[in-house]
Design an enzyme around this catalytic site. Structure first.
Site, PDB file in Angstrom:
ATOM      1  N   LYS A  93       0.849  -1.157  -0.008  1.00 45.30           N
ATOM      2  CA  LYS A  93      -0.023   0.011  -0.046  1.00 45.30           C
ATOM      3  C   LYS A  93       0.726   0.958   0.056  1.00 45.30           C
ATOM      4  O   LYS A  93       1.223   1.662   1.061  1.00 45.30           O
ATOM      5  CB  LYS A  93      -0.832   0.074   1.280  1.00 45.30           C
ATOM      6  N   GLY A 151      -4.281   3.895  -3.395  1.00 41.30           N
ATOM      7  CA  GLY A 151      -5.604   4.614  -3.214  1.00 41.30           C
ATOM      8  C   GLY A 151      -5.519   5.826  -2.156  1.00 41.30           C
ATOM      9  O   GLY A 151      -4.393   5.739  -1.280  1.00 41.30           O
ATOM     10  N   GLY A 192      -4.448   1.290   4.583  1.00 47.75           N
ATOM     11  CA  GLY A 192      -3.238   0.745   5.330  1.00 47.75           C
ATOM     12  C   GLY A 192      -3.621   0.147   6.786  1.00 47.75           C
ATOM     13  O   GLY A 192      -2.937  -0.821   7.145  1.00 47.75           O
ATOM     14  N   GLU A 221       9.849   1.815  10.302  1.00 47.38           N
ATOM     15  CA  GLU A 221      10.962   2.918  10.346  1.00 47.38           C
ATOM     16  C   GLU A 221      10.427   4.225  10.376  1.00 47.38           C
ATOM     17  O   GLU A 221       9.369   4.650   9.226  1.00 47.38           O
ATOM     18  CB  GLU A 221      11.814   2.559   8.761  1.00 47.38           C
ATOM     19  N   CYS A 255      14.019  11.092   6.167  1.00 43.27           N
ATOM     20  CA  CYS A 255      13.991  10.756   7.788  1.00 43.27           C
ATOM     21  C   CYS A 255      15.458  10.732   8.216  1.00 43.27           C
ATOM     22  O   CYS A 255      15.314  11.257   9.365  1.00 43.27           O
ATOM     23  CB  CYS A 255      12.982   9.619   8.027  1.00 43.27           C
ATOM     24  N   GLU A 262      10.258  16.860  14.087  1.00 41.75           N
ATOM     25  CA  GLU A 262      10.705  16.459  12.718  1.00 41.75           C
ATOM     26  C   GLU A 262       9.911  17.257  11.623  1.00 41.75           C
ATOM     27  O   GLU A 262       8.595  17.523  11.699  1.00 41.75           O
ATOM     28  CB  GLU A 262      10.367  14.979  12.186  1.00 41.75           C
TER      29      GLU A 262
END
Length: 511
Positions: free
Chosen positions: A179, A211, A217, A255, A289, A388
């Protein structure tokens, strides 16, 4: 390869989908075309197909087939590299130069590495004979695939992350439902087309479900037919994945986010280090990231470091991702641009100022652009320095020596990556070893590679991707013992496991 629309891949069939949604070029805001917008029913069918392919086909027990298919996939994607390169630049806004590395060419080549690993991997380890409770038994440890893998991936490095999950999961013998993020459906759909049309991968082994609805998900996380969820994305969403997966106690690989520190020691080449930090922070508009977004410099040279870094970031500027010289392209969407602008407002309210940047670049009225921005005047307890941002925003802060730099770097909820630059390599390595992060670059060293495990400490995730460690995330461990024949040759009793057992216990002979 796709025309102006893209299909789903479910149970070996390329399906147009009953609904469609648009995919947009982030540099121009032009509509590139449409992607299949899967329904919950589509996802249910994909999970059922993956379950059936794992349980009823020979995929899980045929390493030779898996090796051949992975090599086919790598070769086919290589043949389509030109089309995929243009697609990646257009849909992800990725600077073209990056497609010759981690945005395309490197992860495609990595598939062949995982094929080779599956070919030479020791799927069984002989632990030798022992006699617990006086019963002589021959023991072995067998590694087997987990089962059905739900792979949920983000938009920033679509090929790298899609293939970093697909490659080892397939090599290990699993089936997969992928996905991808709704911002980059075409990159994933192109992979599905190649799987279906140019490989011998059996139906149901790989399913690609694009999608716009994030509930798709969540279905992977909650469905009991899925044995493992492999997720890359934000820490907040990672928590949700864990909660949903907990109901069925399925395995989870995460992750997640990062706020990595770039440490410049007092014996480093300040100009070289700060210029490199600037380049790293704005690459792909900071949408990575593991990008280092906190720059820690010696307090005595803070002003000079600000000047050097700001000049380097301003010189890099923003540019058309189709231009080979561009380092900082657009951010992925209007939503992401607004999020970054919210952090720039926050930085001001926290007492920070901008040595360069701080807004949208002049003259770019179309597309989702943010100037490379250097934030000064903040401490490590500010939200701007701790959260972040996922944009071309670098916070520069002073440190008072090696111990203080390590303290600041480790004072973070994250622990994904980091960098250390210093004149004395041994000293720089010593500082690197003290960082609580999953990867560290010393004096510009590049840790990315198919054989290098990637992942983080603390809230940066659980588990490792890539390398042997990443491959083994997709394996179960089974111990088998059978009663030893009476008087058999080479019988061993007691607690000793012999050389083979000691090697297995120490992790030797893994490949």
């Amino acid at each position: 390869m796709l025309g102006n629309s893209s299909p789903l891949l479910i149970d070996g069939g390329l399906l147009p989908g009953r609904h469609r949604f648009e995919t947009v070029d982030p540099a121009t805001e032009e509509v590139l075309g449409e992607a299949a917008d899967a329904t919950r029913e589509d996802m249910d069918h994909a999970i059922a197909a993956a379950r059936r392919a794992f349980d009823d086909s020979g995929w899980a027990t045929d390493p030779a087939l898996r090796v051949r298919c992975l090599r086919q996939l790598s070769e086919a994607l290589t043949r389509h590299a030109g089309e995929l390169r243009e697609l990646t630049v257009a849909e992800a806004g990725a600077p073209r130069f990056l497609t010759y590395g981690a945005q395309l060419d490197a992860p495609v080549a990595d598939l062949a590495w995982f094929a080779g690993l599956a070919e030479r991997y020791a799927w069984e380890h002989d632990l030798g004979r022992a006699s617990p409770m006086g019963m002589a038994s021959d023991r072995r440890v067998v590694r087997e695939p987990v089962g059905v893998v739900g792979a949920i991936t983000p938009w920033n490095f679509p090929h790298q992350i899609n293939l970093a999950k697909l490659g080892p999961a397939l090599a290990a013998g699993n089936t997969v439902v992928l996905k991808p993020a709704p911002d980059t459906p075409w990159c994933a759909a192109a992979l599905g087309v190649v799987v279906a049309e140019e490989t011998d991968i059996p139906p149901g082994v790989v399913n690609v479900v694009t999608g716009a609805d994030h509930v798709l998900g969540a279905m992977l996380s909650a469905d009991p037919r899925v044995d493992l969820v492999s997720f890359t994305g934000s820490t907040q969403t990672g928590r949700a994945v864990m909660r949903e997966a907990a109901e069925t106690l399925k395995r989870v690989f995460l992750e997640l986010g990062g706020k990595s520190a770039f440490i410049v020691l007092d014996d480093a080449d300040l100009r070289g280090a700060c210029s490199y930090a600037a380049f790293t922070a704005v690459t792909h508009a900071g949408q990575g990231c593991a990008i280092t977004t906190r720059l820690l410099v010696p307090r005595a040279r803070y002003g000079e470091a600000v000047e050097i870094t700001a000049a380097a970031m301003a010189k890099l500027g923003t540019g058309d991702p189709r231009d080979d010289r561009t380092v900082c392209g657009p951010v992925i969407s209007a939503r992401q641009r607004e999020r970054i602008e919210g952090y720039l407002d926050l930085a001001r309210s926290e007492g920070g100022s901008f040595a360069t940047g701080g807004g949208r670049p002049p003259g770019r009225d179309k597309g989702f652009w943010i100037e490379p921005t250097l934030v000064t005047g903040l401490t490590n307890d500010s939200r701007t320095a701790r959260e972040e941002i996922f944009g071309p925003v670098l916070v520069i802060m002073p440190h008072d020596g090696d111990d203080d730099a390590v303290r600041i770097a480790n004072d973070s909820p994250y622990g994904l990556s980091g960098a250390v630059h210093g004149g004395d390599p041994e000293r720089a390595r010593a500082v690197a070893r003290r960082l609580r992060t999953g990867t560290v670059s010393v004096n510009g060293g590049v840790w990315y590679g198919a054989d290098v495990p990637f992942g983080g400490y603390k809230q940066s995730g659980i588990g490792r991707e890539m390398g042997v460690a990443g491959f083994e995330e997709y394996l179960e461990t089974k111990a088998i013992a059978e009663i030893a024949p009476a008087g058999g040759a080479g019988a061993r009793t007691g607690k000793g496991t012999g050389d083979a057992g000691r090697a297995a216990a120490a992790g030797e002979g893994a490949v």
